[in-house]
Design a protein around this motif. Structure first.
Motif, PDB file in Angstrom:
ATOM      1  N   ARG A   1      30.077  32.899 -12.016  1.00  0.00           N
ATOM      2  CA  ARG A   1      29.979  34.331 -12.330  1.00  0.00           C
ATOM      3  C   ARG A   1      28.535  34.731 -12.616  1.00  0.00           C
ATOM      4  O   ARG A   1      28.069  35.778 -12.148  1.00  0.00           O
ATOM      5  CB  ARG A   1      30.884  34.673 -13.530  1.00  0.00           C
ATOM      6  CG  ARG A   1      32.368  34.537 -13.166  1.00  0.00           C
ATOM      7  CD  ARG A   1      33.257  34.342 -14.361  1.00  0.00           C
ATOM      8  NE  ARG A   1      32.925  33.233 -15.247  1.00  0.00           N
ATOM      9  CZ  ARG A   1      33.161  31.944 -14.977  1.00  0.00           C
ATOM     10  NH1 ARG A   1      33.721  31.588 -13.838  1.00  0.00           N
ATOM     11  NH2 ARG A   1      32.849  31.003 -15.833  1.00  0.00           N
ATOM     12  N   ARG A   2      27.822  33.906 -13.354  1.00  0.00           N
ATOM     13  CA  ARG A   2      26.408  34.215 -13.626  1.00  0.00           C
ATOM     14  C   ARG A   2      25.596  34.160 -12.338  1.00  0.00           C
ATOM     15  O   ARG A   2      24.701  34.982 -12.121  1.00  0.00           O
ATOM     16  CB  ARG A   2      25.857  33.266 -14.688  1.00  0.00           C
ATOM     17  CG  ARG A   2      26.465  33.542 -16.048  1.00  0.00           C
ATOM     18  CD  ARG A   2      25.805  32.772 -17.175  1.00  0.00           C
ATOM     19  NE  ARG A   2      26.455  33.153 -18.426  1.00  0.00           N
ATOM     20  CZ  ARG A   2      27.066  32.298 -19.235  1.00  0.00           C
ATOM     21  NH1 ARG A   2      27.087  31.006 -18.962  1.00  0.00           N
ATOM     22  NH2 ARG A   2      27.647  32.732 -20.334  1.00  0.00           N
ATOM     23  N   GLN A   3      25.909  33.213 -11.486  1.00  0.00           N
ATOM     24  CA  GLN A   3      25.209  33.133 -10.197  1.00  0.00           C
ATOM     25  C   GLN A   3      25.464  34.393  -9.367  1.00  0.00           C
ATOM     26  O   GLN A   3      24.548  34.952  -8.766  1.00  0.00           O
ATOM     27  CB  GLN A   3      25.649  31.883  -9.442  1.00  0.00           C
ATOM     28  CG  GLN A   3      25.217  30.591 -10.117  1.00  0.00           C
ATOM     29  CD  GLN A   3      25.797  29.369  -9.456  1.00  0.00           C
ATOM     30  OE1 GLN A   3      25.899  29.299  -8.242  1.00  0.00           O
ATOM     31  NE2 GLN A   3      26.178  28.377 -10.255  1.00  0.00           N
ATOM     32  N   GLU A   4      26.711  34.833  -9.342  1.00  0.00           N
ATOM     33  CA  GLU A   4      27.077  36.037  -8.597  1.00  0.00           C
ATOM     34  C   GLU A   4      26.318  37.254  -9.125  1.00  0.00           C
ATOM     35  O   GLU A   4      25.815  38.079  -8.352  1.00  0.00           O
ATOM     36  CB  GLU A   4      28.587  36.258  -8.728  1.00  0.00           C
ATOM     37  CG  GLU A   4      29.117  37.527  -8.117  1.00  0.00           C
ATOM     38  CD  GLU A   4      30.600  37.740  -8.420  1.00  0.00           C
ATOM     39  OE1 GLU A   4      31.027  38.904  -8.378  1.00  0.00           O
ATOM     40  OE2 GLU A   4      31.322  36.753  -8.706  1.00  0.00           O
ATOM     41  N   LEU A   5      26.211  37.359 -10.440  1.00  0.00           N
ATOM     42  CA  LEU A   5      25.511  38.494 -11.038  1.00  0.00           C
ATOM     43  C   LEU A   5      24.008  38.453 -10.749  1.00  0.00           C
ATOM     44  O   LEU A   5      23.388  39.494 -10.514  1.00  0.00           O
ATOM     45  CB  LEU A   5      25.795  38.555 -12.540  1.00  0.00           C
ATOM     46  CG  LEU A   5      27.225  38.977 -12.891  1.00  0.00           C
ATOM     47  CD1 LEU A   5      27.544  38.686 -14.350  1.00  0.00           C
ATOM     48  CD2 LEU A   5      27.461  40.446 -12.561  1.00  0.00           C
ATOM     49  N   LEU A   6      23.426  37.260 -10.762  1.00  0.00           N
ATOM     50  CA  LEU A   6      22.004  37.161 -10.418  1.00  0.00           C
ATOM     51  C   LEU A   6      21.767  37.563  -8.967  1.00  0.00           C
ATOM     52  O   LEU A   6      20.788  38.250  -8.657  1.00  0.00           O
ATOM     53  CB  LEU A   6      21.487  35.742 -10.672  1.00  0.00           C
ATOM     54  CG  LEU A   6      21.265  35.368 -12.132  1.00  0.00           C
ATOM     55  CD1 LEU A   6      20.883  33.900 -12.250  1.00  0.00           C
ATOM     56  CD2 LEU A   6      20.205  36.254 -12.775  1.00  0.00           C
ATOM     57  N   ARG A   7      22.665  37.142  -8.087  1.00  0.00           N
ATOM     58  CA  ARG A   7      22.545  37.552  -6.673  1.00  0.00           C
ATOM     59  C   ARG A   7      22.645  39.072  -6.552  1.00  0.00           C
ATOM     60  O   ARG A   7      21.948  39.682  -5.754  1.00  0.00           O
ATOM     61  CB  ARG A   7      23.625  36.877  -5.827  1.00  0.00           C
ATOM     62  CG  ARG A   7      23.358  35.422  -5.560  1.00  0.00           C
ATOM     63  CD  ARG A   7      24.375  34.825  -4.569  1.00  0.00           C
ATOM     64  NE  ARG A   7      24.368  33.394  -4.673  1.00  0.00           N
ATOM     65  CZ  ARG A   7      25.239  32.673  -5.380  1.00  0.00           C
ATOM     66  NH1 ARG A   7      26.229  33.263  -6.017  1.00  0.00           N
ATOM     67  NH2 ARG A   7      25.139  31.371  -5.431  1.00  0.00           N
ATOM     68  N   GLN A   8      23.526  39.666  -7.349  1.00  0.00           N
ATOM     69  CA  GLN A   8      23.692  41.117  -7.340  1.00  0.00           C
ATOM     70  C   GLN A   8      22.377  41.808  -7.688  1.00  0.00           C
ATOM     71  O   GLN A   8      22.060  42.863  -7.137  1.00  0.00           O
ATOM     72  CB  GLN A   8      24.783  41.497  -8.348  1.00  0.00           C
ATOM     73  CG  GLN A   8      25.107  42.968  -8.415  1.00  0.00           C
ATOM     74  CD  GLN A   8      26.224  43.238  -9.420  1.00  0.00           C
ATOM     75  OE1 GLN A   8      27.187  42.469  -9.518  1.00  0.00           O
ATOM     76  NE2 GLN A   8      26.099  44.309 -10.163  1.00  0.00           N
ATOM     77  N   LEU A   9      21.606  41.216  -8.604  1.00  0.00           N
ATOM     78  CA  LEU A   9      20.306  41.775  -8.985  1.00  0.00           C
ATOM     79  C   LEU A   9      19.208  41.447  -7.970  1.00  0.00           C
ATOM     80  O   LEU A   9      18.122  41.997  -8.046  1.00  0.00           O
ATOM     81  CB  LEU A   9      19.854  41.228 -10.342  1.00  0.00           C
ATOM     82  CG  LEU A   9      20.315  41.909 -11.600  1.00  0.00           C
ATOM     83  CD1 LEU A   9      19.595  41.330 -12.804  1.00  0.00           C
ATOM     84  CD2 LEU A   9      20.136  43.403 -11.557  1.00  0.00           C
TER      85      LEU A   9
END
Length: 192
Positions: A10-18
């Motif tokens: 989930r944290r990886q997904e959010l970083l990709r989103q940014l």
């Protein structure tokens, strides 16, 4: 580029989103609350410990120096950190406690950048609608609650349980993006 002191998808997904480039380097620290430590102090300390641990690894291994991001998220009800479910019985008990109630989600981040620390804490309030025993059991059987703080994932099927959210959706997922973006802009500006 940053080092992410977490293996959380989930944290990886959010970083990709940014649009943030990162390398995963889990900290694997022991997460134990100290006597008398408030939930807010606990999540901030754990995020800091994770970032410091990985920063030491980077130095010891002679890796390129990039900022290190540590994060911790906890679900708190009546001042008690509920943690991650230990088994099915515990997970369903957590969900029964959350049903029809408002709880806090504390999400802390710490960025270490060349011996400087930038920390932030996000507090969100999440209200669950009442849940039937059947709904709780069926949700547990999906496997989604396993390994999740508070035994639920806001970005998954548990979204249907949430009657009200005051705060940060991304913070409840495990990484408050507003605070992270603010810190990353500060570190890029040389610590302004």
């Amino acid at each position: 580029m940053i080092y992410l002191a977490s293996a959380s998808p989930r944290r990886q997904e959010l970083l990709r989103q940014l649009g943030v480039e990162f390398e995963v380097m889990p900290s694997n620290i022991l997460e134990v609350r100290q006597a008398g430590e408030s939930p807010a102090d606990y999540v901030l300390r754990v995020a800091r410990d994770k970032a410091q641990f990985v920063a030491r690894l980077v130095r010891e291994r002679g890796l390129p120096v990039f900022p290190v991001l540590g994060a911790d998220t906890e679900v708190v009800l009546d001042g008690e950190i509920l943690g991650k479910p230990e088994n099915a019985a515990h997970g369903m008990a957590i969900l029964r406690r959350l049903a029809g109630r408002t709880h806090e989600v504390l999400s802390a981040i710490c960025v270490w950048n060349r011996e400087r620390e930038y920390s932030a804490l996000n507090t969100s309030h999440v209200t669950f609608r009442p849940l039937t025993p059947t709904e709780i059991e069926q949700y547990w059987k999906t496997g989604e609650p396993v390994g999740k703080a508070g035994a639920y994932a806001i970005q998954g099927r548990a979204a249907t349980f949430i009657a009200k959210l005051e705060g940060s959706y991304s913070g409840v997922m495990g990484l408050p993006l507003y605070e992270l973006d603010d810190i990353l802009r500060k570190t890029e500006a040389g610590g302004a």
